[in-house]
Design a protein around this motif. Structure first.
Motif, PDB file in Angstrom:
ATOM      1  N   LEU A  38      10.073  -0.905  -0.835  1.00  0.00           N
ATOM      2  CA  LEU A  38       8.870  -1.403  -0.177  1.00  0.00           C
ATOM      3  C   LEU A  38       8.484  -0.489   0.973  1.00  0.00           C
ATOM      4  N   LEU A  39       7.230  -0.055   0.958  1.00  0.00           N
ATOM      5  CA  LEU A  39       6.660   0.747   2.037  1.00  0.00           C
ATOM      6  C   LEU A  39       5.654  -0.116   2.785  1.00  0.00           C
ATOM      7  N   LEU A  40       5.790  -0.171   4.112  1.00  0.00           N
ATOM      8  CA  LEU A  40       4.928  -1.011   4.940  1.00  0.00           C
ATOM      9  C   LEU A  40       4.158  -0.162   5.933  1.00  0.00           C
ATOM     10  N   THR A  76       4.024   9.548  -2.217  1.00  0.00           N
ATOM     11  CA  THR A  76       4.653  10.597  -3.013  1.00  0.00           C
ATOM     12  C   THR A  76       6.100  10.812  -2.589  1.00  0.00           C
ATOM     13  N   ARG A  77       6.364  10.811  -1.294  1.00  0.00           N
ATOM     14  CA  ARG A  77       7.700  11.098  -0.799  1.00  0.00           C
ATOM     15  C   ARG A  77       8.665   9.931  -1.011  1.00  0.00           C
ATOM     16  N   CYS A  78       8.234   8.713  -0.726  1.00  0.00           N
ATOM     17  CA  CYS A  78       9.132   7.561  -0.814  1.00  0.00           C
ATOM     18  C   CYS A  78       9.189   6.952  -2.215  1.00  0.00           C
ATOM     19  N   ALA A  79       8.135   7.142  -3.011  1.00  0.00           N
ATOM     20  CA  ALA A  79       8.055   6.570  -4.360  1.00  0.00           C
ATOM     21  C   ALA A  79       8.337   5.068  -4.356  1.00  0.00           C
ATOM     22  N   PRO A  80       7.595   4.288  -3.558  1.00  0.00           N
ATOM     23  CA  PRO A  80       7.840   2.840  -3.515  1.00  0.00           C
ATOM     24  C   PRO A  80       7.332   2.151  -4.776  1.00  0.00           C
ATOM     25  N   ARG A  81       7.921   0.989  -5.061  1.00  0.00           N
ATOM     26  CA  ARG A  81       7.346   0.132  -6.097  1.00  0.00           C
ATOM     27  C   ARG A  81       6.139  -0.621  -5.551  1.00  0.00           C
ATOM     28  N   ARG A  82       6.187  -0.911  -4.243  1.00  0.00           N
ATOM     29  CA  ARG A  82       5.117  -1.706  -3.638  1.00  0.00           C
ATOM     30  C   ARG A  82       4.772  -1.158  -2.263  1.00  0.00           C
ATOM     31  N   LEU A  83       3.489  -1.115  -1.983  1.00  0.00           N
ATOM     32  CA  LEU A  83       2.959  -0.789  -0.659  1.00  0.00           C
ATOM     33  C   LEU A  83       2.268  -2.029  -0.127  1.00  0.00           C
ATOM     34  N   VAL A  84       2.617  -2.440   1.087  1.00  0.00           N
ATOM     35  CA  VAL A  84       1.966  -3.595   1.706  1.00  0.00           C
ATOM     36  C   VAL A  84       1.368  -3.175   3.045  1.00  0.00           C
ATOM     37  N   VAL A  85       0.115  -3.539   3.238  1.00  0.00           N
ATOM     38  CA  VAL A  85      -0.583  -3.307   4.504  1.00  0.00           C
ATOM     39  C   VAL A  85      -0.514  -4.602   5.310  1.00  0.00           C
ATOM     40  N   LEU A  86       0.021  -4.514   6.518  1.00  0.00           N
ATOM     41  CA  LEU A  86       0.189  -5.698   7.363  1.00  0.00           C
ATOM     42  C   LEU A  86      -1.081  -5.945   8.181  1.00  0.00           C
ATOM     43  N   GLY A  87      -2.162  -6.142   7.486  1.00  0.00           N
ATOM     44  CA  GLY A  87      -3.401  -6.559   8.133  1.00  0.00           C
ATOM     45  C   GLY A  87      -4.314  -5.442   8.578  1.00  0.00           C
ATOM     46  N   ASP A  88      -5.593  -5.819   8.743  1.00  0.00           N
ATOM     47  CA  ASP A  88      -6.648  -4.939   9.239  1.00  0.00           C
ATOM     48  C   ASP A  88      -6.779  -3.692   8.372  1.00  0.00           C
ATOM     49  N   LEU A 114       0.900   1.884  -8.618  1.00  0.00           N
ATOM     50  CA  LEU A 114       1.528   1.333  -7.420  1.00  0.00           C
ATOM     51  C   LEU A 114       1.040  -0.091  -7.170  1.00  0.00           C
ATOM     52  N   ASP A 115       1.977  -0.993  -6.942  1.00  0.00           N
ATOM     53  CA  ASP A 115       1.651  -2.370  -6.557  1.00  0.00           C
ATOM     54  C   ASP A 115       1.246  -2.356  -5.077  1.00  0.00           C
ATOM     55  N   VAL A 116       0.008  -2.724  -4.779  1.00  0.00           N
ATOM     56  CA  VAL A 116      -0.496  -2.693  -3.404  1.00  0.00           C
ATOM     57  C   VAL A 116      -0.869  -4.102  -2.967  1.00  0.00           C
ATOM     58  N   GLY A 117      -0.431  -4.492  -1.777  1.00  0.00           N
ATOM     59  CA  GLY A 117      -0.753  -5.801  -1.238  1.00  0.00           C
ATOM     60  C   GLY A 117      -1.298  -5.698   0.174  1.00  0.00           C
ATOM     61  N   LEU A 118      -2.039  -6.709   0.563  1.00  0.00           N
ATOM     62  CA  LEU A 118      -2.602  -6.799   1.909  1.00  0.00           C
ATOM     63  C   LEU A 118      -2.349  -8.191   2.468  1.00  0.00           C
ATOM     64  N   VAL A 119      -1.733  -8.256   3.641  1.00  0.00           N
ATOM     65  CA  VAL A 119      -1.619  -9.501   4.378  1.00  0.00           C
ATOM     66  C   VAL A 119      -2.817  -9.553   5.326  1.00  0.00           C
ATOM     67  N   ARG A 120      -3.683 -10.540   5.139  1.00  0.00           N
ATOM     68  CA  ARG A 120      -4.932 -10.580   5.916  1.00  0.00           C
ATOM     69  C   ARG A 120      -4.664 -10.624   7.422  1.00  0.00           C
ATOM     70  N   PRO A 131     -12.707  -4.614  -2.283  1.00  0.00           N
ATOM     71  CA  PRO A 131     -13.272  -4.900  -3.603  1.00  0.00           C
ATOM     72  C   PRO A 131     -12.184  -5.209  -4.629  1.00  0.00           C
ATOM     73  N   ALA A 132     -12.436  -6.220  -5.470  1.00  0.00           N
ATOM     74  CA  ALA A 132     -11.439  -6.643  -6.455  1.00  0.00           C
ATOM     75  C   ALA A 132     -11.069  -5.520  -7.411  1.00  0.00           C
ATOM     76  N   ALA A 133     -11.987  -4.596  -7.647  1.00  0.00           N
ATOM     77  CA  ALA A 133     -11.728  -3.490  -8.578  1.00  0.00           C
ATOM     78  C   ALA A 133     -10.588  -2.595  -8.111  1.00  0.00           C
ATOM     79  N   LEU A 134     -10.242  -2.641  -6.842  1.00  0.00           N
ATOM     80  CA  LEU A 134      -9.150  -1.825  -6.331  1.00  0.00           C
ATOM     81  C   LEU A 134      -7.783  -2.368  -6.739  1.00  0.00           C
ATOM     82  N   GLY A 135      -7.730  -3.600  -7.212  1.00  0.00           N
ATOM     83  CA  GLY A 135      -6.462  -4.156  -7.662  1.00  0.00           C
ATOM     84  C   GLY A 135      -5.452  -4.344  -6.553  1.00  0.00           C
TER      85      GLY A 135
END
Length: 229
Positions: A38-40, A76-88, A114-120, A131-135
């Motif tokens: 997990l990359l945050l 590219t360097r960490c090769a995470p399964r998931r990237l999560v943005v902690l808001g904003d 890449l599995d990408v998530g956003l915590v509002r 946009p929903a198209a970004l997945g």
């Protein structure tokens, strides 16, 4: 506790223990949890410069492209399964422009697996979801993953260790001759860790030393512990 024996994800990174897990504090203002792949990052504020220009303030462009390029280098360097943005993620409604969304769509295409998530966060409530198209999976805080509660706002959780953003934490370092240097930092308190803002053009809030607090300054391509916390 430091974990210098861990395989480093890159130069200047610092291994520490959070919630009994080995994580890396990265000089790119990100946190890498190897066991969870997990990359945050926190507080991208994509489109902030575009928002300012739309509101009549003549600020330079190019921040969106640079932020996304830095993010690509980390992925590219960490090769995470998931990237999560902690808001904003986006700064404001004015960020929903081709100058911001088109580079973002190209970035997503380059990292389609890449599995990408956003915590509002608070800005997301005004800017709206990407946009929903970004997945991108968009959730409200807290998002519980392993021992961590992924949040935007720093807070305490009854069962999980909080990883958050929002504060844009910084630290003042003092030298001889009344020299003072302000740098972004990671701030680790009991039950909570706050990441520095990832986005350019975001500012910061200086956090003082406090009982049980560990601050890790970021500068010159490295992360290091601030003496005295």
């Amino acid at each position: 506790m430091a974990h210098s024996a861990l395989p480093s994800p890159g130069p200047g990174a610092l291994g520490v223990e959070v919630a009994a897990e080995a994580v890396w504090l990265l000089p790119e203002h990100a946190l890498w949890w190897p066991a969870g792949a997990l990359l945050l990052v926190a507080d991208l504020h994509l489109g902030k410069a575009a928002t300012f220009r739309a509101r009549g303030l003549p600020v330079p462009g190019g921040t969106t492209a640079r932020n996304l390029a830095r993010l690509s280098q980390l992925v590219t360097r960490c090769a995470p399964r998931r990237l999560v943005v902690l808001g904003d993620f986006l700064h404001a409604q004015e960020a929903h422009t081709p100058a911001v969304l088109q580079p973002l769509a190209r970035w997503r295409g380059r990292h389609a697996d890449l599995d990408v998530g956003l915590v509002r966060g608070n800005h997301d409530s005004h800017a709206g979801d990407p946009p929903a198209a970004l997945g991108i999976a968009v959730v409200d805080e807290p998002w519980l993953l392993g021992p961590f509660a992924l949040c935007h706002h720093p807070q305490r959780h009854p069962t999980h260790h909080v990883l958050a953003g929002h504060w844009h934490p910084a630290v003042h370092l003092y030298g001889a001759g009344h020299d003072r240097l302000r740098l972004p930092c990671f701030c680790l308190d009991a039950g909570m860790a706050v990441l520095p803002a990832f986005g350019e053009f975001t500012g910061g809030m200086a956090l003082p030393a406090a009982a049980g607090r560990r601050r890790f300054a970021v500068g010159g391509g490295s992360v290091w512990a601030v003496p005295g916390g």
